[in-house]
Design an enzyme around this catalytic site. Structure first.
Site, PDB file in Angstrom:
ATOM      1  N   ILE A 125     -26.144 -28.221 -21.107  1.00  0.00           N
ATOM      2  CA  ILE A 125     -25.729 -28.336 -19.699  1.00  0.00           C
ATOM      3  C   ILE A 125     -24.205 -28.323 -19.588  1.00  0.00           C
ATOM      4  CG2 ILE A 125     -25.888 -29.728 -17.576  1.00  0.00           C
ATOM      5  CD1 ILE A 125     -28.638 -28.745 -18.534  1.00  0.00           C
ATOM      6  N   ARG A 149     -17.433 -37.896  -8.362  1.00  0.00           N
ATOM      7  CA  ARG A 149     -17.916 -36.518  -8.328  1.00  0.00           C
ATOM      8  C   ARG A 149     -18.775 -36.273  -7.076  1.00  0.00           C
ATOM      9  NH1 ARG A 149     -16.700 -31.959 -10.831  1.00  0.00           N
ATOM     10  NH2 ARG A 149     -18.329 -30.476 -10.357  1.00  0.00           N
ATOM     11  N   ARG A 196     -16.498 -27.828 -14.628  1.00  0.00           N
ATOM     12  CA  ARG A 196     -17.598 -28.114 -13.699  1.00  0.00           C
ATOM     13  C   ARG A 196     -17.297 -27.461 -12.345  1.00  0.00           C
ATOM     14  NH1 ARG A 196     -19.034 -34.418 -14.050  1.00  0.00           N
ATOM     15  NH2 ARG A 196     -21.009 -33.826 -13.132  1.00  0.00           N
ATOM     16  N   PRO A 197     -17.505 -26.155 -12.250  1.00  0.00           N
ATOM     17  CA  PRO A 197     -17.179 -25.459 -11.007  1.00  0.00           C
ATOM     18  C   PRO A 197     -18.131 -25.840  -9.873  1.00  0.00           C
ATOM     19  CG  PRO A 197     -18.278 -23.974 -12.541  1.00  0.00           C
ATOM     20  CD  PRO A 197     -18.095 -25.274 -13.261  1.00  0.00           C
ATOM     21  N   ILE A 198     -17.752 -25.495  -8.626  1.00  0.00           N
ATOM     22  CA  ILE A 198     -18.657 -25.759  -7.492  1.00  0.00           C
ATOM     23  C   ILE A 198     -19.011 -24.445  -6.785  1.00  0.00           C
ATOM     24  CG2 ILE A 198     -17.926 -28.155  -7.137  1.00  0.00           C
ATOM     25  CD1 ILE A 198     -16.352 -27.097  -4.639  1.00  0.00           C
ATOM     26  N   ASP A 199     -18.957 -23.350  -7.538  1.00  0.00           N
ATOM     27  CA  ASP A 199     -19.227 -22.042  -6.927  1.00  0.00           C
ATOM     28  C   ASP A 199     -20.605 -21.965  -6.271  1.00  0.00           C
ATOM     29  OD1 ASP A 199     -19.926 -22.232  -9.786  1.00  0.00           O
ATOM     30  OD2 ASP A 199     -20.809 -20.262  -9.487  1.00  0.00           O
ATOM     31  N   GLN A 200     -21.612 -22.613  -6.857  1.00  0.00           N
ATOM     32  CA  GLN A 200     -22.967 -22.526  -6.282  1.00  0.00           C
ATOM     33  C   GLN A 200     -23.077 -23.318  -4.976  1.00  0.00           C
ATOM     34  OE1 GLN A 200     -25.410 -20.401  -7.696  1.00  0.00           O
ATOM     35  NE2 GLN A 200     -23.502 -19.847  -8.720  1.00  0.00           N
ATOM     36  N   CYS A 251     -12.332 -33.817 -14.849  1.00  0.00           N
ATOM     37  CA  CYS A 251     -13.520 -33.194 -15.397  1.00  0.00           C
ATOM     38  C   CYS A 251     -13.736 -33.649 -16.828  1.00  0.00           C
ATOM     39  CB  CYS A 251     -13.321 -31.700 -15.312  1.00  0.00           C
ATOM     40  SG  CYS A 251     -14.842 -30.844 -15.255  1.00  0.00           S
ATOM     41  N   ASP A 257     -27.939 -36.623 -19.556  1.00  0.00           N
ATOM     42  CA  ASP A 257     -27.380 -37.967 -19.369  1.00  0.00           C
ATOM     43  C   ASP A 257     -27.941 -38.987 -20.373  1.00  0.00           C
ATOM     44  OD1 ASP A 257     -25.962 -36.871 -17.304  1.00  0.00           O
ATOM     45  OD2 ASP A 257     -27.234 -37.668 -15.717  1.00  0.00           O
ATOM     46  N   ARG A 293     -19.290 -47.761 -13.452  1.00  0.00           N
ATOM     47  CA  ARG A 293     -19.537 -46.784 -12.393  1.00  0.00           C
ATOM     48  C   ARG A 293     -21.033 -46.583 -12.203  1.00  0.00           C
ATOM     49  NH1 ARG A 293     -18.248 -41.847 -14.169  1.00  0.00           N
ATOM     50  NH2 ARG A 293     -19.522 -41.384 -12.375  1.00  0.00           N
ATOM     51  N   LYS A 353     -28.632 -44.232  -9.569  1.00  0.00           N
ATOM     52  CA  LYS A 353     -27.268 -43.866  -9.143  1.00  0.00           C
ATOM     53  C   LYS A 353     -27.243 -42.493  -8.486  1.00  0.00           C
ATOM     54  CE  LYS A 353     -24.044 -42.021 -12.261  1.00  0.00           C
ATOM     55  NZ  LYS A 353     -23.421 -40.800 -11.791  1.00  0.00           N
ATOM     56  N   ASN A 354     -27.808 -41.501  -9.166  1.00  0.00           N
ATOM     57  CA  ASN A 354     -27.630 -40.138  -8.667  1.00  0.00           C
ATOM     58  C   ASN A 354     -28.479 -39.837  -7.439  1.00  0.00           C
ATOM     59  OD1 ASN A 354     -25.667 -39.749 -10.543  1.00  0.00           O
ATOM     60  ND2 ASN A 354     -26.960 -38.665 -12.015  1.00  0.00           N
TER      61      ASN A 354
HETATM   62  N1  EPU Z   1     -22.459 -25.692 -12.282  1.00  0.00           N
HETATM   63  C1  EPU Z   1     -21.867 -24.506 -11.981  1.00  0.00           C
HETATM   64  N2  EPU Z   1     -21.586 -24.228 -10.670  1.00  0.00           N
HETATM   65  C2  EPU Z   1     -21.891 -25.090  -9.669  1.00  0.00           C
HETATM   66  C3  EPU Z   1     -22.500 -26.315  -9.997  1.00  0.00           C
HETATM   67  C4  EPU Z   1     -22.778 -26.594 -11.315  1.00  0.00           C
HETATM   68  O1  EPU Z   1     -21.576 -23.687 -12.862  1.00  0.00           O
HETATM   69  O2  EPU Z   1     -21.602 -24.781  -8.501  1.00  0.00           O
HETATM   70  C5  EPU Z   1     -22.754 -26.014 -13.687  1.00  0.00           C
HETATM   71  C6  EPU Z   1     -22.024 -27.270 -14.162  1.00  0.00           C
HETATM   72  O3  EPU Z   1     -20.721 -26.936 -14.594  1.00  0.00           O
HETATM   73  C7  EPU Z   1     -22.908 -27.756 -15.275  1.00  0.00           C
HETATM   74  C8  EPU Z   1     -24.323 -27.336 -14.811  1.00  0.00           C
HETATM   75  O4  EPU Z   1     -24.132 -26.340 -13.810  1.00  0.00           O
HETATM   76  O5  EPU Z   1     -22.616 -27.052 -16.456  1.00  0.00           O
HETATM   77  C9  EPU Z   1     -25.144 -28.448 -14.221  1.00  0.00           C
HETATM   78  O6  EPU Z   1     -24.407 -29.070 -13.183  1.00  0.00           O
HETATM   79  P1  EPU Z   1     -25.145 -29.869 -12.024  1.00  0.00           P
HETATM   80  O7  EPU Z   1     -24.678 -29.314 -10.732  1.00  0.00           O
HETATM   81  O8  EPU Z   1     -26.595 -29.898 -12.303  1.00  0.00           O
HETATM   82  O9  EPU Z   1     -24.549 -31.317 -12.218  1.00  0.00           O
HETATM   83  P2  EPU Z   1     -23.780 -32.218 -11.186  1.00  0.00           P
HETATM   84  O10 EPU Z   1     -24.420 -32.161  -9.855  1.00  0.00           O
HETATM   85  O11 EPU Z   1     -22.319 -31.952 -11.275  1.00  0.00           O
HETATM   86  C10 EPU Z   1     -25.313 -34.274 -11.620  1.00  0.00           C
HETATM   87  C11 EPU Z   1     -25.102 -35.695 -12.023  1.00  0.00           C
HETATM   88  C12 EPU Z   1     -24.679 -35.772 -13.476  1.00  0.00           C
HETATM   89  C13 EPU Z   1     -25.751 -35.092 -14.337  1.00  0.00           C
HETATM   90  C14 EPU Z   1     -26.025 -33.675 -13.839  1.00  0.00           C
HETATM   91  C15 EPU Z   1     -27.152 -32.982 -14.583  1.00  0.00           C
HETATM   92  C16 EPU Z   1     -24.394 -36.709  -9.970  1.00  0.00           C
HETATM   93  C17 EPU Z   1     -23.311 -37.327  -9.180  1.00  0.00           C
HETATM   94  N3  EPU Z   1     -24.080 -36.281 -11.177  1.00  0.00           N
HETATM   95  O12 EPU Z   1     -24.053 -33.637 -11.815  1.00  0.00           O
HETATM   96  O13 EPU Z   1     -24.628 -37.142 -13.792  1.00  0.00           O
HETATM   97  O14 EPU Z   1     -25.298 -35.011 -15.666  1.00  0.00           O
HETATM   98  O15 EPU Z   1     -26.337 -33.699 -12.437  1.00  0.00           O
HETATM   99  O16 EPU Z   1     -28.329 -33.699 -14.465  1.00  0.00           O
HETATM  100  O17 EPU Z   1     -25.522 -36.634  -9.521  1.00  0.00           O
HETATM  101  C18 EPU Z   1     -24.127 -38.981 -15.112  1.00  0.00           C
HETATM  102  O18 EPU Z   1     -24.857 -39.646 -14.360  1.00  0.00           O
HETATM  103  O19 EPU Z   1     -23.668 -39.431 -16.193  1.00  0.00           O
HETATM  104  C19 EPU Z   1     -23.776 -37.613 -14.740  1.00  0.00           C
HETATM  105  C20 EPU Z   1     -22.794 -36.934 -15.301  1.00  0.00           C
END
Ligand code: EPU
Length: 429
Positions: free
Chosen positions: A328, A93, A122-126, A117, A306, A398, A22-23
């Protein structure tokens, strides 16, 4: 309203075939619009998140053809729109990957903030930091993120924390940017490597994916390609745990065993027998309770968040006290109340759950709070005495292709049934 109804107690036995990841799919599908010429993607999982990604592409003007259940062709030559339809984008997401790809293709993108959320903040600052470092400006207004750039240039980006999503978005945004972009403290998940392989097969120049330093040398053009998506690590792990939990004997097929090492090693430690072959794993469970265990979720190659809820379900029936630390997400224990309804003894304090093994679980009506929470309830239901009814199964659909069908094929008593009443509001993950 649809529910999964499970009558627990059957030992799982036989072969289960794992779908595409999926991811990886939800990153590769948006990336396919970067090719001049059509892309054919194989081993695409037939799940709701993928359907939404494909609908977004169609709405934006891409030609999406389903060649068979798991093979699609995407031709993006007619995409003109750089605004992703609001409601659809909010429902998954991964719609934030359209920010990176549209920025690359058109120097402009407008996508809704990723929706509801369910796992805490789950911010997107990065993500935004990467776009800015490459030379784009962004604004967030009326629930939409808008980014645009006159010209982008290669740069060096150090992630303040390890993030899968921002690593992927940075790769997508930098792939055609002039010069060298270096991503440091990058995530190393298998789907990051898969995206890099896909982009490289289109003509990109990406090195180091799978390590914490990724180097992207921008190229002028990318072309269409044929590509097969990797097997889903988490779907594989979920069936491994289900096999172990029911004391079954299941061979998990069409997988990459290396990706499953963090999961296999924990199961082995608990007393589950695992036999590895080139592209399969045989999981042989036991009738006796498993050993207790502590685990802490970590970015890859650590133990994946996950898989945390599924292991919690397994540990409810183990010998003694187990401790799970979620590092995480802020809030990934929303399944605990539901497992308690089934007789589990779990207490949660912040990011730590303490599980006291019990002798049995009993079936109950429960609700899936999110995708992996739903998987944990299925595992608990498979082991429980009596009948478990799981509500809000759209979360499960999903991310898991044909889960009830695959489980029935290895001996589970599970079916999807319609009940009077509406389905709950859909929330994105
Ligand atoms: N984070 C920040 N700022 C950012 C981005 C992330 O603080 O700009 C934090 C998040 O809040 C979290 C941590 O960093 O605490 C990790 O977030 P990450 O960006 O790695 O996760 P994601 O991209 O939002 C993807 C998967 C998730 C999986 C995570 C970790 C997708 C669509 N989603 O999420 O999948 O848990 O990576 O491996 O790829 C799932 O499949 O059940 C699922 C939730």
């Amino acid at each position: 309203m649809e529910k999964f109804v499970i009558n627990g107690g059957n030992r799982l036995n036989g072969d289960v075939f794992i779908s595409g990841a999926k991811n990886a799919a939800v990153a590769i599908i948006p990336a396919a619009i970067l090719g001049e010429g059509p892309c054919v993607l194989e081993n695409v999982p037939n799940i709701n998140d993928v359907t939404v990604c494909l609908k977004i592409l169609s709405e934006m003007g891409a030609e999406v053809r389903l060649l068979n259940k798991n093979t699609i062709q995407i031709d993006a030559k007619h995409i003109r729109d750089t605004v992703v339809p609001y409601e659809m984008a909010r429902s998954i997401r991964a719609s934030y990957y359209f920010l990176g790809t549209l920025l690359t293709k058109f120097n402009h993108a407008k996508v809704s903030m990723p929706g509801g959320c369910a796992l805490g903040d789950r911010p997107i600052d990065q993500h935004l930091k990467c776009f800015k470092a490459l030379g784009a400006n962004y604004s967030i207004e009326h629930g939409m993120v808008e980014i645009s750039a006159e010209k982008l240039a290669g740069t060096q980006i150090y992630f303040d924390k390890i993030t899968v999503g921002a690593t992927i978005n940075a790769m997508l945004a930098a792939v055609k940017v002039e010069g060298l972009t270096i991503l440091e403290n990058a995530a190393r998940e298998p789907h990051i490597v898969d995206l890099a392989n896909f982009l490289n097969s289109m003509g990109a120049d990406i090195m180091g994916a799978g390590t914490d330093v990724i180097k992207i040398r921008g190229v002028n053009r990318l072309v269409g390609t044929n590509y097969a998506i990797i097997p889903d690590q988490i779907e594989s792990g979920t069936y491994m745990v289900a096999a172990a939990a029911t004391g079954g004997d299941v061979t998990i097929r069409n997988i990459i065993p290396k990706h499953l090492e963090p999961i296999s090693s924990k199961l082995t430690k608990m007393g589950v027998l695992i036999e590895e072959s080139d592209d399969s794993l045989r999981v042989v469970g036991s009738n006796r309770p498993y050993e207790r265990m502590n685990l802490k979720t970590m970015p890859h190659p650590g133990f994946p968040t996950d898989m945390q809820p599924q292991f919690a379900a397994l540990l409810t029936l183990s010998n003694g006290t187990s401790i799970i630390t979620e590092s995480i997400y802020e809030d990934r224990f929303r399944y605990v109340d539901e497992l308690r309804r089934m007789g589990a003894d779990i207490s949660v304090d912040g990011k730590v759950a303490v599980i006291e093994g019990v002798e049995k679980l009993t079936g109950a009506p429960v609700k899936a709070a999110d995708l992996r929470a739903g998987a944990a309830l299925i595992i608990a239901g498979l082991c429980a005495k009596g009948s478990t009814e799981i509500e809000d199964i759209y979360h499960i659909e999903r991310g898991y292709e044909d889960m009830a069908f695959k489980l029935r094929a290895i001996g589970a008593n599970i079916e999807k049934r319609k009940f009077p009443g509406p389905d709950a509001m859909r929330i994105a993950l």
